[in-house]
Design a protein around this motif. Structure first.
Motif, PDB file in Angstrom:
ATOM      1  N   LEU A 300       0.841  -1.196   0.000  1.00  0.00           N
ATOM      2  CA  LEU A 300       0.000   0.000   0.000  1.00  0.00           C
ATOM      3  C   LEU A 300       0.878   1.248   0.000  1.00  0.00           C
ATOM      4  O   LEU A 300       1.863   1.325   0.740  1.00  0.00           O
ATOM      5  CB  LEU A 300      -0.894   0.018   1.246  1.00  0.00           C
ATOM      6  N   LYS A 301       0.528   2.230  -0.834  1.00  0.00           N
ATOM      7  CA  LYS A 301       1.147   3.546  -0.728  1.00  0.00           C
ATOM      8  C   LYS A 301       0.491   4.255   0.446  1.00  0.00           C
ATOM      9  O   LYS A 301      -0.675   4.674   0.363  1.00  0.00           O
ATOM     10  CB  LYS A 301       0.949   4.326  -2.031  1.00  0.00           C
ATOM     11  N   LYS A 302       1.224   4.369   1.542  1.00  0.00           N
ATOM     12  CA  LYS A 302       0.626   4.818   2.801  1.00  0.00           C
ATOM     13  C   LYS A 302       0.067   6.231   2.728  1.00  0.00           C
ATOM     14  O   LYS A 302      -0.777   6.607   3.540  1.00  0.00           O
ATOM     15  CB  LYS A 302       1.648   4.694   3.931  1.00  0.00           C
ATOM     16  N   GLU A 303       0.517   7.003   1.744  1.00  0.00           N
ATOM     17  CA  GLU A 303      -0.011   8.362   1.597  1.00  0.00           C
ATOM     18  C   GLU A 303      -1.521   8.348   1.406  1.00  0.00           C
ATOM     19  O   GLU A 303      -2.214   9.276   1.838  1.00  0.00           O
ATOM     20  CB  GLU A 303       0.648   9.060   0.406  1.00  0.00           C
ATOM     21  N   TYR A 304      -2.046   7.279   0.771  1.00  0.00           N
ATOM     22  CA  TYR A 304      -3.480   7.214   0.521  1.00  0.00           C
ATOM     23  C   TYR A 304      -4.271   6.980   1.799  1.00  0.00           C
ATOM     24  O   TYR A 304      -5.441   7.359   1.883  1.00  0.00           O
ATOM     25  CB  TYR A 304      -3.795   6.112  -0.498  1.00  0.00           C
ATOM     26  N   MET A 306      -2.882   8.027   4.816  1.00  0.00           N
ATOM     27  CA  MET A 306      -2.573   9.229   5.589  1.00  0.00           C
ATOM     28  C   MET A 306      -3.468  10.400   5.197  1.00  0.00           C
ATOM     29  O   MET A 306      -3.888  11.191   6.041  1.00  0.00           O
ATOM     30  CB  MET A 306      -1.106   9.608   5.407  1.00  0.00           C
ATOM     31  N   ASP A 307      -3.742  10.530   3.880  1.00  0.00           N
ATOM     32  CA  ASP A 307      -4.583  11.656   3.450  1.00  0.00           C
ATOM     33  C   ASP A 307      -6.070  11.283   3.398  1.00  0.00           C
ATOM     34  O   ASP A 307      -6.893  12.051   2.944  1.00  0.00           O
ATOM     35  CB  ASP A 307      -4.113  12.216   2.108  1.00  0.00           C
ATOM     36  N   ARG A 308      -6.380  10.073   3.845  1.00  0.00           N
ATOM     37  CA  ARG A 308      -7.757   9.576   3.990  1.00  0.00           C
ATOM     38  C   ARG A 308      -8.487   9.398   2.662  1.00  0.00           C
ATOM     39  O   ARG A 308      -9.721   9.401   2.628  1.00  0.00           O
ATOM     40  CB  ARG A 308      -8.554  10.471   4.944  1.00  0.00           C
ATOM     41  N   THR A 309      -7.735   9.245   1.585  1.00  0.00           N
ATOM     42  CA  THR A 309      -8.373   8.788   0.350  1.00  0.00           C
ATOM     43  C   THR A 309      -8.930   7.392   0.584  1.00  0.00           C
ATOM     44  O   THR A 309     -10.038   7.059   0.147  1.00  0.00           O
ATOM     45  CB  THR A 309      -7.360   8.768  -0.815  1.00  0.00           C
ATOM     46  N   ILE A 310      -8.132   6.557   1.259  1.00  0.00           N
ATOM     47  CA  ILE A 310      -8.611   5.274   1.790  1.00  0.00           C
ATOM     48  C   ILE A 310      -8.930   5.489   3.264  1.00  0.00           C
ATOM     49  O   ILE A 310      -8.082   5.955   4.023  1.00  0.00           O
ATOM     50  CB  ILE A 310      -7.549   4.164   1.640  1.00  0.00           C
ATOM     51  N   ASP A 311     -10.144   5.175   3.652  1.00  0.00           N
ATOM     52  CA  ASP A 311     -10.550   5.419   5.039  1.00  0.00           C
ATOM     53  C   ASP A 311     -10.042   4.326   5.976  1.00  0.00           C
ATOM     54  O   ASP A 311      -9.540   4.620   7.067  1.00  0.00           O
ATOM     55  CB  ASP A 311     -12.075   5.514   5.122  1.00  0.00           C
ATOM     56  N   TYR A 312     -10.193   3.072   5.551  1.00  0.00           N
ATOM     57  CA  TYR A 312      -9.765   1.957   6.392  1.00  0.00           C
ATOM     58  C   TYR A 312      -9.111   0.868   5.536  1.00  0.00           C
ATOM     59  O   TYR A 312      -9.583   0.571   4.433  1.00  0.00           O
ATOM     60  CB  TYR A 312     -10.951   1.310   7.117  1.00  0.00           C
TER      61      TYR A 312
END
Length: 356
Positions: A300-304, A306-312
């Protein structure tokens, strides 16, 4: 280390050394977590790792080098590992666990042979199992399809005295020794609960599954749907789509949804493709945020997150799904020690921007 201290106890006849299982019980974590903390490998919360090391020291845990040499000189075993979907991030994590266990048991006279294939291929799996049997393996760990041909092959192996542990996705109603992996039904229900909480039990959602060939994903889907229908309130499922692990098919389908379904509130991604999907959602930047629940931290690209593009992200511990089957079979072969249960459930971890 785990196997060494248990061997130490076994060889000293009643004067049992402290084992990793003792430390796990004392600290309330899994034996795999203890192994990783004591051997500085894999992901372990620093506070938990420190507690494990303090407990190990307090209980007097010590590996026994002499027991290694005695085990190596007296007993030799061979374990096979057969893995499908080997090109996916989760299975790469599983392979890390397999390789760690293989290194550990190699010091004790046990050889681990690993065979993998990208995607899924039941005929390949059967051929590979047959070759391992012919070469004289003592036990096999399998991540393959839940298929009648595989069920029959497991029965055949059992009759030949070769025990089987299934991992990640179980082979139902087979004569395998045990299953190691997440409780997929619970993982699916967890996804539904997170989605309903975010949406306040109202909104329109899309359900995306990677492949129907993966029993783990099928059961997660079942758990998600049951929970949504039971406790989802006014949530409406407007789309169910299988993208057959094709990221282009996934993003093309979701792009069409974003263009044609302005009321889309949430996406449940039950398969690979989370980075591609997150990038697409960032590019569209709709006024109404589309909530996203997905699986597995692997690659996973953790930025997604961190910026809550992915919620969970609901993370299943791939490392343990590789490590534990090999160690379970090794203990069966070395000490005739059966697992405590026919299901060894690895942890389900909910990852967010707050804890990533």
């Amino acid at each position: 280390m785990f196997v060494c201290s248990e061997i130490n106890g076994a060889l000293n006849g009643g004067n049992m050394a402290v084992t990793i299982m003792d430390i796990a019980r004392a600290t309330g974590v899994s034996r795999g977590t203890v192994d990783r903390a004591l051997n500085n490998r894999g992901r372990v919360n620093p506070e938990v790792a420190e507690r494990i090391r303090e407990t190990a020291e307090r209980l007097g845990y010590t590996p026994n080098i002499g027991a290694r040499a005695l085990a190596l000189s007296n007993r030799h075993f061979s374990i096979g590992v057969v893995l499908q979907f080997a090109d996916t991030p989760l299975v790469l994590d599983i392979l890390d666990g397999v390789q760690a266990a293989a290194k550990e048991v190699a010091e004790l006279g046990c050889e681990v042979t690993v065979k993998t294939t990208p995607g899924t291929d039941t005929e390949w799996a059967v051929r590979t199992i047959d070759k391992m049997k012919k070469k004289g393996v003592n036990a096999i760990a399998l991540f393959v399809n839940d298929d009648e041909i595989i069920r029959e092959k497991i029965r055949e192996l059992k009759e030949a005295g070769i025990d089987i542990v299934t991992l990640n996705a179980d082979v139902a109603d087979s004569e395998r020794l045990c299953f190691v992996g997440t409780d997929s039904l619970k993982a699916g229900r967890t996804g539904a609960l997170l989605m309903t909480d975010m949406l306040g039990k109202k909104g329109k959602i899309s359900i995306l599954i990677g492949t129907p060939d993966n029993a783990n994903q099928r059961i997660r889907q079942e758990g998600f749907l049951k929970e949504i229908r039971r406790n989802g309130g006014n949530i409406e499922i407007i789309d169910e789509f299988c993208f057959y692990n094709n990221s282009d098919a996934l993003t093309n389908h979701v792009e069409e949804l974003l263009l044609t379904q302005p009321e889309l509130s949430g996406i449940y991604l039950n398969g690979e493709g989370k980075n591609e999907l997150a990038l697409l959602l960032k590019e569209y930047r709709r006024e109404k945020k589309v909530r996203l629940v997905a699986y597995d931290m692997a690659e996973l690209k953790k930025e997604y997150l961190m910026d809550r593009t992915i919620d969970y992200i609901i993370d299943e511990d791939g490392y343990q799904q590789g490590y534990l089957p090999v160690m379970t079979l090794f203990h069966l072969l070395y000490r005739h020690e059966n697992p405590e249960s026919d299901r060894i459930n690895t942890d389900i971890r909910i990852m967010t921007a707050a804890n990533v």
